[in-house]
Design an enzyme around this catalytic site. Sequence first.
Site, mmCIF file in Angstrom:
data_model
loop_
_atom_site.group_PDB
_atom_site.id
_atom_site.type_symbol
_atom_site.label_atom_id
_atom_site.label_comp_id
_atom_site.label_asym_id
_atom_site.label_seq_id
_atom_site.Cartn_x
_atom_site.Cartn_y
_atom_site.Cartn_z
ATOM 1 N N THR A 104 4.579 3.968 8.982
ATOM 2 C CA THR A 104 3.120 3.987 9.060
ATOM 3 C C THR A 104 2.459 3.402 7.825
ATOM 4 O OG1 THR A 104 3.182 6.260 8.209
ATOM 5 C CG2 THR A 104 3.058 5.976 10.589
ATOM 6 N N CYS A 105 3.101 3.496 6.674
ATOM 7 C CA CYS A 105 2.484 2.967 5.460
ATOM 8 C C CYS A 105 2.403 1.453 5.484
ATOM 9 C CB CYS A 105 3.266 3.419 4.226
ATOM 10 S SG CYS A 105 3.177 5.193 3.964
ATOM 11 N N ALA A 106 3.264 0.817 6.267
ATOM 12 C CA ALA A 106 3.266 -0.643 6.356
ATOM 13 C C ALA A 106 2.839 -1.121 7.730
ATOM 14 C CB ALA A 106 4.659 -1.185 6.032
ATOM 15 N N SER B 65 0.805 -1.207 0.000
ATOM 16 C CA SER B 65 0.000 0.000 0.000
ATOM 17 C C SER B 65 0.835 1.253 0.000
ATOM 18 C CB SER B 65 -0.908 -0.013 1.228
ATOM 19 O OG SER B 65 -0.129 0.018 2.385
#
Length: 1613
Positions: free
Chosen positions: A1579-1581, A67
Site C-alpha cells: 500500500t505504501c507504493a 513515500s
Amino acid sequence: MGNRGQKRPESVEEFPADKRACSSLEFRPSSSSNSLGQTHMNSPNSAPDFHEGGQDGGEMDTSSSASGSVRSEEGEKDSAYGSCDSDDLADVELRFNRDILRDFQRRRSSGDHSKFKKILASLTEADEVDVSGVLAALTELCEVLSFCTESSLSSLTVDSLAPVLVKHAKQESNPDIMLLAIRAITYLCDVFPRSSGLLSRHGAIPALCERLLAIEYLDVAEQCLQALEKISRDQPLACLQSGAIMAVLNYIDFFSTSVQRVALSTVVNICNKLPSECTEPFMLAVPSLCNLLQNEDRQLVENVAICLIKIVERVCTLPEMLNDLCMHGLIQQATHLIDLNSRTTVSQPIYTGLIGSLVKLASGSVVAVRTLFELNISSILKDILCTYDLSHGMASVNAVDGHCNQVCEVLKLLNALLPASAGDQDVQMVLDKESFLASQPDLLQKFGNSILPILLQVVGSGANLYVCFGCLSIINKLVYFSKSDNLLELLNNTNISSFLAGVFTRKEHHVLIIALQIVETLLQKLSDTFLNSFVKEGVFFAVDALITPENCSQLKFPLLSGTHISIDTNQKHAAKEVSRCLCYAFDNDQFSLVSEMETCKLEKDSVHNLAKHIRAKYMTTELLNSEKGLTDVLQKLRSFSTVLTDLVDASIHDHNSTQQEEKFYFTLHQIITILNGKETISNFEFIESGIVKSLVNYLSNGLYIREKVGSYSLSSHCDNVEKRFEIFGGLLLSLSEPLSENLPLSVLIQKLQHALSYVENFPVILSHASRQRNSFATVPNGHCVSHPCLKVRFTKEEAETSLHDYSEGIVTVDPFSSLDAIEGFLWRKVSIKRNDPTKSVFQASNEIKGPIFQVPLEAGCQGKSHDLMESESMSSEFSDMQFISEDKDSSQSATESTRNLREMTPSEATSSGETHTVSAEEELYVSSEPGVKMKTQSPECCSGDDALVKLLFYLEGKQLNHDLTIYQAIIQQQIEAEDEIIPSGKLWGQVHTLTYRAAVEPKQNHSQEYLQNSSVSAKVGTFLQHAPFFPNIFVPELLAELDKSSPTYDILFLLRSLEGMNKIKYHLMFRQRMNAFAEGTIDNLDDLKVAVPVLPENEFVDSKLTEKLEQQMRDPLAVSVGGMPLWCSQLMALYPFLFGFEARCKYFRLAAFGPLQVQPHSSLHNTSGAPSDRRHTAGALPRKKFLVCRDRILDSAAQMMKLHACHKVVLEVEYSEEVGTGLGPTLEFYTLVCHEFQKTGLGMWRGDYTSSASWESLQTGSEMVVSPSGLFPRPWSSTIITSNGIEFSDVIKQFILLGQVVAKALQDGRVLDLPFSKAFYKLVILGQELTMCDIQSFDPELGTVLIEFQALIDRKRYIETVCGEKSKFDIDMRYRNTNIEDLSLNFVLPGYSDYALTSGSDHKMVTTANLEDYVSLVVDATINAGISRQVEAFRSGFNQRHHLKHIPVTCGRFVEGTAISRIGLLTLLVIVFPIKHLQIFTEAELEKLLCGERDSWACNELLDHIKFDHGYTASSPPVIDLLEIMQEFGHEQQRAFLQFVTGAPRLPPGGLASLNPKLTIVRKHCSKWADADLPSVMTCANYLKLPPYTSKERMKEKLLYAITEGQGSFHLS
C-alpha cells in the site's frame, strides 16, 4: 566470439540475458554513481522480492517507494524534536573515533605499500611461461585494491604498476590474465583517481579499445567497458583521440542493458568535453547514437540524448556538420522523443535540451528546417504549449517561469523555423529559409493554422513578458511571410483585432513595436478586411493614444494615455528584472554569451514614429472622431446605459415601484437582447459603452457610486436590491431564444471575463533568484530567515515631539513582517516613559535588554534562538494539556484574534495559581500562523478609554497601510511609480527610509466594522433567509489600491454580483414561485418545485489571473502570502471564484501552512491538468509514528490529536501487533476513524434515530448512519443533557475530536471518507447562514413540507394584506385538502420526540393560527439553535486553540505562539491553521479537497494512469483481463479495490492521475500453481502484485475475494 563458461553460471540461470550482471562485480561493487553495479541495482527493471500473503505494510527498496522509505522505529519516535543534551559528549566521542580510525589507516597503508611492492616484483619477474604466477599475482592485486584506500597508493607505485598491467591486458593468449589485468586497472582508477592520467600515458586506452574491437570474450569486453568508463572521467580527450567512442559503440548490441548503460556513460563523459576542432571522431558515432534513441530503456536513451545534445552544441556554427546530423535521422528521433504522445519519456532537463538542439539545427541548417516542416513539428509544439495554459491557466509542472525554460525553448524553435531579419542571422540562411517558404506555401499555411491559436491563447492567459514577446515575434513572422489569400484564411477563425487591442494595454515598448508591425502588415495586405475591425476593437484608438494621449483621455478603455514610451539607447531599460534586453531574448545565435549591458536594437522614439506612420497612411480623421468613429452597437449600448442610470437615479426619489419596475424590466431586456444577439460586441465596445457601471449601479440601487453608506441607508435599500436581483436573475437565467444554447448569464460572464483579461494590469513581481540565502532580520524578532532582508532606516517625523529618535541607524527587517509587528518592536525604542510610581511586571519585562520576541515568524526558519530550543524541550509537558473553548466566533481571522485582547476568567486565573482576574489590555498575543501579522501592545500604549496609541509609518511621504507587510507596502508604492516589472536589485539594494509618528486613534478594520454595522435582517417574509449575500457585496473598498474609475473595478464588482446570483439562483427562482402561489397564480403545491439551470463554477474562472497567481506562487520569494503583491490576497479574499481550483489549493496551503513544498518534476506526460496529489505537500515536514489499536480506534485518534495535532509533523500510523507502517496504514487509519464517527449510537448525526431501534442493538455500534444526502448534525435541545443514554457532553467531545481530525488530515494531505452534506460545509466551514431551502439538501422530506407550509403562510399574509377576505383565507389554508389541525402535529421537533419546541410539559397542537410559529421554530431548531453548540465544537477543534501551560515569566524572551500578561504568566496558544483559510472554496470543492474524488475512475483513463512493470506490459493478457474487470466494477467494488491497494476508499483530488506513487501492476511470482494464489499489495507504493491467472473469471474471483476478505491487517506478503 566465445562466451566463457566459467563466468557466473548462476547469474545466467537467475536472470534473463538482458538482466545479467557484469562479472566484474564479483570482486568489488563500484562506488561510482555511474558504475554498473549501482546502475543495475537502481534500475527500475530490478525486480523486488515478492512474497506471498495479504496486504503488505513493508517498505520497498525501489525508486517507486519513496513515500514509504525505511526508517528506524526508535529514531522515528523522536524525529519531530531535536535534543542537544549530549552534544558535548558526542563531540568527544567523535574526536576519539577519528583518532582511532586515523591510526588504523596509517598502519594499514604501511602494510598495503609492502604488498604492492611484493606484487609488482612478482609481476615483473614472472615470464610469459609462468602463467600461474601471473594469475596469482593479479588475483592478489585485485583483492588488495578491493579493500585499500587512496592513501595506500602513491603516484610512484601507480606509475610502476601501469605499464605492467597494460602489458598483461594485451596478452591475447590467456583471457584470464587479460580479465584480471583489466579488472585491476578498473579498481586502480576507482581507488586512486589520479591514476587515469598515468594509465593513459602508458597506452592503456588504446589497449582497452583494441580489446573491445576484438571482442573475443564477453566478460573481458564488459570489464574493458568498466575500465574505460573510469578513465574517461579524467581523460575524455585522450579517449576521444584513441577512438574510444566507436570502440564502445561498435558491438554495444551484444551486451545486456546494464552494461550498455556503462558504455553510454563513457560516451557521455567524452562528449562533456568535446574539443572545438577535430570533429571527425565524434561525428562518426552519430549514426549509432541515433539508432540507440529507439531503445526502450529510459536511462540509456537519456545518456544517448545527452551525447547528441553536446555534439549539436559543439557543431552549431558549422552548417555542413548540421546537415550531416540531419541526414543521419537525428531530427526524426528527437521529434519522436519530445512528442507528448510518445511512449518513451525522458527527464525534464533532457527534454528541454532536445528542443534546444532542434533550435540550433533549425538556426543553422535549411535541411533541418525542411525536415521539421515535413514532420509537422508545429503539431508537437502546439501540444507542448498547451501544457502551459489549457483550461483555466493551470500551468503544468513543465511550464516553469524563466527565460531558459521549456516554453521559451519551444518559442525559440518556432522563431528559428521562420526567417529572421538579415541583421539577426546569416544573410544567406535568411534567404534560403524565405525561398523554402515561398516554394512551400501549403506547409507554412499548415504551420500557421496549427500554432497561431495556441499562441494567442498563451499571450491572453497572462504569460510573462518574455513568453509574450516570443509569441508576438512568431505571430509577426507568420503575418509577414504569408501571402494575402493564405493570411486571410489563417486569420479567419481568430479575432486578431481584439487580440492586438489587448496587447496595446501593455507598457513595454518591445511588445508595442511588434504589435504595431503586425498592424501595419495587416493593413498593407488586407486593409479592406481589417479597417472596420480595427475600429470596432479599438485598435485605431490605441494607436492614436500612442501619439496623442490627450485625444483619448475621455475613453474608458485603458489605453496608454500619458505613458512615456520613448527610449534612451544608452540606458539599460525594459526587462529590468532580468539580465538582458528583450531584443536578445530569442536570439538563437550564442544566446548564452549575450552581455548584460548590451544595448537595445530599437531606435529612439521608434514606437512613436511607427504609430505616427500608421495613422498618417491608414487612419482618417473620421475614424478617430469620438462620435462618428463609433459603431452602431456601441451607440445603442451607450444610450441604454444612460437610460438605465437615469432610471436608477429617479427611483431613489420616486417610490412608484410598479411603474419603475416595468421600465427597468424593459431596459434590461433590451440590453440583454443586444448582448446575446447575433451581432458580435467587441471588448472595446463593451467597456466603452459604460454598460458595466450602469448594471452595477442598478443592482446596488445606486449604492455603488456613493462614497459611504450608513447602516440605516443600506437597510432601507436592501429590499429593493433583492427585487432587482430577482428581476435581473430571471432575465439572465432564462433562454432568450428557444434555439439558444447558452444562458444570457453565461454570455454576460464570458464578455466580462474577456473584458477583464484586456483591462486588468495586476503586476507579477518575480525575484528570479536562483537560490535563497540565509540572512538575519534584526526587526522585529532578531532571527534568521531563509530569504533576503530589507534595509530600513527609521526616522522620526520632524514635527513629532512625543517620541524619541531611533538612533540605531540602518537595520535589517524581515520583509514579510507586518507593520503591526514593526510597530511593536519600535514603540519600546522610541516611546517616552511616563512617570508612574508603580511599575507592573509587564513594564519591568519591557526594560530587559534585547527584543522581547526572539523567535521566527515563519515556521521554516533556518536558525533558532537558544530560547526556542529550550522551549522545544518542554514538549514532554504538552501531553497533559486541556482544551479550553474560548472563541465564540471560531471563524474570526487570526489577525483579529491577535488584536482582540482576551479577558481571563476567574476559573482560568485560579487554575493558573492566581487569585485575581487579568484585565483585557494586559495580555499580548503572537500568532504562530505563517504569514500572519503579529501585534504587540503594552499598557503604555493606552490612553483614553479605547484609543490605542500606535505609530503611523510613511514612505516617501505616503502613509502605509498597517494591514500589509513591509514588503507589500514598498512594492505597492513601486507599482504605482514603475512599469510592469519591478527591479529586484533596487528593492533589496537600496535603503528604505520609513518615517514614523505617533497617532492616538483606535485601529479598525473598516470593512469588517462596516459589515457588522450594516448587517440587515435577511428575512423576506419569515421563510427566505438568503439575503446575507446582499449586504456583503457592498463593502466600501473592494480593492483598496484600485482606482474606482478604472473599468477593472466595475467588472470585478459585477462579476462578484453575478457569482453570488449564480449561487442563490435557486432561491431567486424559488421566491418567484412562492410569490406566484401567494398571489394565486399557482394553486398546486407541486408546482413549487424549481428546475434550476446548471452553470458550472469554472465559468467564472479567469485564466489570465489564474496564470499570474501561479507565476507569483512559483517565485522562490513566495514564502508566505505576505511575500506576494497585495492584489493576490485581496482578489483571493473577495473574488476567489476568479482562480482555478488548483491555484486556490496552492494558495490555501501557502496561507495556512507556509511555504509550498517543492517537489521533483513528475513525469513529463502527466498533462491531464488534474490537481497534484496532496501528499506531496507534506514531503519536507518531519514524520512521527504513532501506535494505534484497532479495537479502540476513536480512543487512539483522541490520544493522537491530543499529543500531535498542534505539531507540524506528518503523522504515520503503526498498528499494534502488526508490522505495516507508512502511507497505506495511515490512510486506512483515517478511513477507520471516519467510519467510527458514522456509527449509530453516538448522537452526532441526523438519521441516527436512537428511539427507533433498541438500545441493545445500538450498543454494538455495528450499524452506520444512513444519510443519502450527507451527514448533518442532529439537533439537541438546550434543556436536554442525556438522550437514550447518550450524554450531550460526549457529543460535544466527539465534534471537537472530529474538527481536530479534519484539520490534521488537511495539513498532512490525507483523504477522508466522510460524506458531509453540502449544508454542513456551507454552515460549519464556510460560515454562511442556512435557510429553509437548505434543509431540503440534507432532509428532503422535512424541507419540502416546511416549504409548503410556508407557502400557505405567505398566501394567508398576502390575502390579509391585499384582499382582507377571511372566509376565503380559511379555504386556502388547507394542506393538500387536509386541515392543519387534522395533521395531529404538536410543537415537538419532527423525528426527535424529546426535543420540545416550546417550554412547558404539555406540547400544544399545531393549528392554522400558530402554523407560522411552528415553522419558524422547526427551522430554528434544525439549522440554528439545535446545532449551534455542535458547530462551535467542531470549529474549536478545527482551530486547535489550546492553552497548554501557564508558565511564570523569568526573562523578556518568549516562545512563538505565546501570550504574556501583566501578572507575569505565559500561556502557550497553538493553532494548526484557522478555518477561515478554507472559505475560498465552494461546498463541492471542499468535499473534493477533504474527501478526494467521489467517482473513482473513468474507463478511458485506466490505461493512461496505471503503470505496468516487473513482468507485465500494457499488452500482457493478465493486464488486459484486469483492466476489463476494473471497468466492470460497481461503485462499492471500486471503493473496496482502492481500500485494498491504497488504504483509502477514495482517490485524491484529480483521480488516478494524481495518485502518488502511481498505481503499479506487477507480476507476482508464484511458487506453485498461479490460480491457487491470491493477489497481494504494497500500500505504501500502491503496488498490486497480480499472479498470471489462466482466465479472466479466475482472476475476478480471486481479486474480489482479496479485496473483501484481505482488509483489516498489515503483514508481510
